[in-house]
Motif scaffolding. Structure first.
Motif, PDB file in Angstrom:
ATOM      1  N   UNK A 170       0.809  -1.220   0.000  1.00 22.45           N
ATOM      2  CA  UNK A 170       0.000   0.000   0.000  1.00 22.45           C
ATOM      3  C   UNK A 170       0.846   1.276   0.000  1.00 22.45           C
ATOM      4  N   UNK A 171       2.176   1.158   0.161  1.00 25.37           N
ATOM      5  CA  UNK A 171       3.003   2.354   0.326  1.00 25.37           C
ATOM      6  C   UNK A 171       2.963   3.335  -0.856  1.00 25.37           C
ATOM      7  N   UNK A 172       2.868   2.877  -2.123  1.00 29.84           N
ATOM      8  CA  UNK A 172       2.805   3.872  -3.202  1.00 29.84           C
ATOM      9  C   UNK A 172       1.639   4.835  -2.993  1.00 29.84           C
ATOM     10  N   UNK A 173       0.474   4.293  -2.637  1.00 30.11           N
ATOM     11  CA  UNK A 173      -0.700   5.143  -2.437  1.00 30.11           C
ATOM     12  C   UNK A 173      -0.579   5.964  -1.161  1.00 30.11           C
ATOM     13  N   UNK A 174      -0.231   5.288  -0.069  1.00 28.85           N
ATOM     14  CA  UNK A 174      -0.260   5.946   1.235  1.00 28.85           C
ATOM     15  C   UNK A 174       0.873   6.962   1.379  1.00 28.85           C
ATOM     16  N   UNK A 232      -2.088   7.386  -7.397  1.00 26.50           N
ATOM     17  CA  UNK A 232      -3.556   7.435  -7.416  1.00 26.50           C
ATOM     18  C   UNK A 232      -4.188   6.044  -7.373  1.00 26.50           C
ATOM     19  N   UNK A 233      -5.329   5.959  -6.669  1.00 26.60           N
ATOM     20  CA  UNK A 233      -5.973   4.644  -6.526  1.00 26.60           C
ATOM     21  C   UNK A 233      -6.526   4.118  -7.843  1.00 26.60           C
ATOM     22  N   UNK A 234      -6.767   5.023  -8.825  1.00 28.17           N
ATOM     23  CA  UNK A 234      -7.289   4.559 -10.116  1.00 28.17           C
ATOM     24  C   UNK A 234      -6.333   3.597 -10.822  1.00 28.17           C
ATOM     25  N   UNK A 235      -5.052   3.702 -10.495  1.00 31.95           N
ATOM     26  CA  UNK A 235      -4.099   2.758 -11.090  1.00 31.95           C
ATOM     27  C   UNK A 235      -4.527   1.322 -10.765  1.00 31.95           C
ATOM     28  N   UNK A 236      -4.977   1.123  -9.536  1.00 29.33           N
ATOM     29  CA  UNK A 236      -5.282  -0.245  -9.098  1.00 29.33           C
ATOM     30  C   UNK A 236      -6.533  -0.795  -9.785  1.00 29.33           C
ATOM     31  N   UNK A 237      -7.537   0.059  -9.994  1.00 26.36           N
ATOM     32  CA  UNK A 237      -8.730  -0.432 -10.693  1.00 26.36           C
ATOM     33  C   UNK A 237      -8.381  -0.732 -12.160  1.00 26.36           C
ATOM     34  N   UNK A 238      -7.468   0.076 -12.715  1.00 24.51           N
ATOM     35  CA  UNK A 238      -7.016  -0.189 -14.095  1.00 24.51           C
ATOM     36  C   UNK A 238      -6.301  -1.543 -14.163  1.00 24.51           C
ATOM     37  N   UNK A 239      -5.381  -1.738 -13.232  1.00 21.82           N
ATOM     38  CA  UNK A 239      -4.620  -2.998 -13.215  1.00 21.82           C
ATOM     39  C   UNK A 239      -5.548  -4.194 -13.060  1.00 21.82           C
TER      40      UNK A 239
END
Ligand code: PTT
Ligand code: SF4
Length: 621
Positions: free
Chosen positions: A498-502, A507-514
């Motif tokens: 979680x460190x990149x986000x925190x 941005x959290x949108x990267x994770x939904x894209x992935x």
């Protein structure tokens, strides 16, 4: 080492059309040395996502209520998420979960390891281990093959020695998780270690591994993790790394990682000092981020990460030691030690023995206070590396006072009596992490309601709290704790750090894209939040089922010290928590979550979360 069994493959569903997930669990029974591959479907995957979600569901479904944590029937689960192992930021994380011997409830941790990546390349999303080997064993998973190897010659070695031996046999391209002497000797806060400086499973997952006579797991995987759109996923993964490199705080992060928190915590009176008696430490700067920078020899980190936050320094014995804030605060200020090279010795020793460094620092602080107050005959003092190191060894080997301390502070204080239960710093048996809460009500609530006992990982709200109504107990705080618990829980299911986000604002949108490119399915952040809430409630239900009859809201209260002994130093001298206000805040938290006054999720809440079966079982228990 010799191979003493190789069992036939039962079924292997790799080819099944599922993307993002491999769709397979590897079930291993150490008692009869049998193994089988089990497949799961998209409905299951979409509902629980992965990592902690899978682990909590499997424990809920399969573990008989009341199973002793050290019984062969307990399950030890290593679970990846649907993003684990892909070439995208910080994807080398693995959840290790079990019923905890320290707390008696749900326990897990999150470890950075190549074993996470190779597990997925071998074609599995999780390994579920049950049973107990007749003698020390290494489990070797290589793609479709599983071996049970005699590890008698490894038993008694520390985790570094174990991993080095296994790497000689299996080469650098194998992922290894192992235990040290702490796990072997069933120290209740023993953890699982990898790569000389990655550790996970605070609530005794290493001890569960030891109880199964399982010294290590070696994983080799040569396949490709199935993705819905592999080329676009790779391209977007690489773009993510680039974005991280450009973040304004990247350079400072690489220099100090989590270590800058030492100075910050001290300035804000939350740095645990002398067994959480105080929140400020005169020697903070000597063990903080800048001291680490001056002493640093290299950076290390988890697989697939370009933020590598493991700061390696030479310790006072001229050995490498990889530092993090929690370790340094618990083994430094909390013990009164203000020399970074000395703290680094204790930090490295914790990893070698495979003892959770947070609990170790907490337990040592408790022992020193008990000694000063005459509750134990042993003379142990603050700021004494030699004594702390010797006692750490006694704990790992369960000698003398170390044998009692190996049970954790809850049990030790119950045995020692006096006023020691007031300053045994734990919630539900898990020792508190490195934030003093005399002056932080929301952080105290976060510890008290964490799904594994007093750990900060699910809701690190103290940074926010210093900026928001610092001493308040209002609704804004309960709402924020819940929001952070859900947000962070997503990472436990995705299988990434979680460190990149925190820490860098990735941005959290990267994770939904992935997730879309990996699985072919669109998940909105809102959906992920709901999954996280479902998993949170499932873990809660696990605790309640285990403690049926004795469960009530007193389980969610932090230690007495923070309510009764105010800070005597620093800017916030005089601060302490208010019990009546805390209780009101806790009830507000329950109400907002849809739990009753005892903190039990209501039927309506569980049904809303798609957990009707859980509601039925809780009703019956
Ligand atoms: C984690 C807890 C932490 S949280 C720390 S320092 W931290 C301590 N580290 C220990 C250690 O080291 N050795 C040891 N013998 N015991 C230790 N106990 C403590 O364990 C870790 C990082 C860190 S450093 C943190 S916050 C983040 N945690 C994450 C998380 O929980 N989930 C997630 N998706 N991403 C995370 N990223 C960060 O990972 P536990 P690691 Mg750890 C040496 O294990 O049980 O979860 O407790 O995994 O690979 O060492 O990375 O200031
Ligand atoms: Fe591991 Fe740190 Fe990288 Fe996260 S930022 S993946 S904890 S090295």
């Amino acid at each position: 080492m010799c191979v003493f069994n190789l069992v036939v493959l039962v079924s292997f569903n790799r080819a099944k059309i599922m993307r993002g997930w491999t769709g397979n669990f590897l079930n291993v029974n150490l008692t009869n040395r049998k193994w089988a591959v089990e497949s799961f479907d998209l409905a299951f995957a979409s509902k629980f996502l992965g990592g902690r979600g899978f682990a909590a569901k499997v424990l809920w479904d399969r573990l008989p209520v009341g199973t002793d944590a050290f019984s062969p029937h307990n399950l030890l689960i290593f679970a990846a998420g649907p993003l684990t192992g892909f070439v995208l930021p910080n994807s080398g994380k693995l959840v290790v979960a079990s019923k905890s011997p320290l707390t008696g409830g749900y326990g897990d941790g999150n470890i950075g390891t190549w074993a996470a990546v190779y597990l997925r390349k071998a074609g599995y999303d999780a390994v579920i281990v049950e049973g107990k080997a007749v003698k020390p064993t290494v489990l070797h998973v290589k793609d479709k093959d599983v071996e049970f190897l005699d590890a008698t010659d490894l038993w008694g070695l520390n985790s570094y020695e174990t991993e080095a031996r296994l790497h000689k046999l299996y080469g650098r391209t194998s992922g290894i998780v192992s235990i040290g002497q702490g796990g072997e000797n069933l120290v209740k806060f023993a953890c699982v270690v990898s790569q000389e400086g990655r550790a996970g499973g605070r609530p005794g997952m290493g001890a569960v591994m030891g109880s199964k006579n399982l010294k290590a797991i070696v994983i080799e995987g040569t396949g490709t993790i199935p993705a819905a759109n592999p080329s676009k996923l790779r391209e977007t993964g690489l773009a993510g790394y680039k974005e991280i490199l450009g973040k304004p705080t990247y350079a400072f992060w690489k220099r100090q990682g989590t270590m800058s928190t030492v100075e910050w915590a001290n300035e804000n009176s939350v740095l645990p000092t002398l067994n959480y008696r105080e929140g400020v430490f005169a020697g903070a700067n000597k063990i903080g981020g800048y001291a680490e920078e001056a002493a640093k020899v290299s950076n290390r980190g988890c697989p697939n990460c370009n933020m590598t936050c493991g700061n390696v320094v030479k310790d006072a014995e001229n050995r490498d030691s990889e530092l993090d804030y929690e370790n340094v605060a618990m083994l430094g200020s909390n013990l009164g030690i203000d020399d970074l090279s000395q703290v680094s010795v204790l930090n490295r020793v914790a990893d070698e023995f495979g003892l959770d460094s947070i609990s170790l620092g907490n337990v040592l602080g408790f022992a020193i206070e008990a000694s000063q107050k005459g509750l134990v005959k042993e003379k142990i003092s603050w700021a004494n590396l030699g004594e702390a190191k010797a006692l750490s060894e006694d704990i790992a080997l369960r000698r003398g006072l170390g044998d009692l301390l190996a049970e954790g502070v809850r049990v030790a204080s119950a045995k020692l009596g006096g006023s020691s239960t007031d300053w045994a710093m734990h919630v539900k048996g898990l020792e508190i992490s490195a934030y003093d809460c005399h002056s932080a009500p929301a952080m105290a609530l976060a510890y008290a309601t964490s799904p594994i006992g007093a750990h900060h990982k699910d809701a690190w709200v103290v940074g926010w709290e210093t900026q928001h109504d610092r001493f308040g107990y209002g609704e804004e705080k309960t709402a924020h704790v819940i929001e952070v618990q859900h947000n962070r829980g997503i990472f436990e299911c995705l299988g990434v750090c979680r460190f990149p986000l925190v820490n860098l604002g990735f941005d959290r949108d990267w994770y939904t894209k992935y997730l879309h490119l990996a699985t072919g399915h669109k998940f909105k952040w809102k959906t992920l939040n709901l999954i996280s809430e479902r998993v949170f409630n499932l873990m809660r239900a696990f605790w309640i089922r285990e403690f049926s009859g004795s469960w009530d809201s007193r389980m969610d209260v932090p230690p007495k010290r923070w309510f009764t002994e105010s800070l005597s130093k620093g800017n916030l001298k005089g601060a302490k928590l208010d019990r009546a206000k805390y209780d009101t805040m806790l009830q507000g938290y329950y109400g907002r979550r849809g739990w009753n006054v005892d903190g039990v999720p209501t039927k309506t809440t569980l049904e809303r979360l798609g957990l009707s079966d859980v509601a039925r079982q809780l009703d019956a228990s």
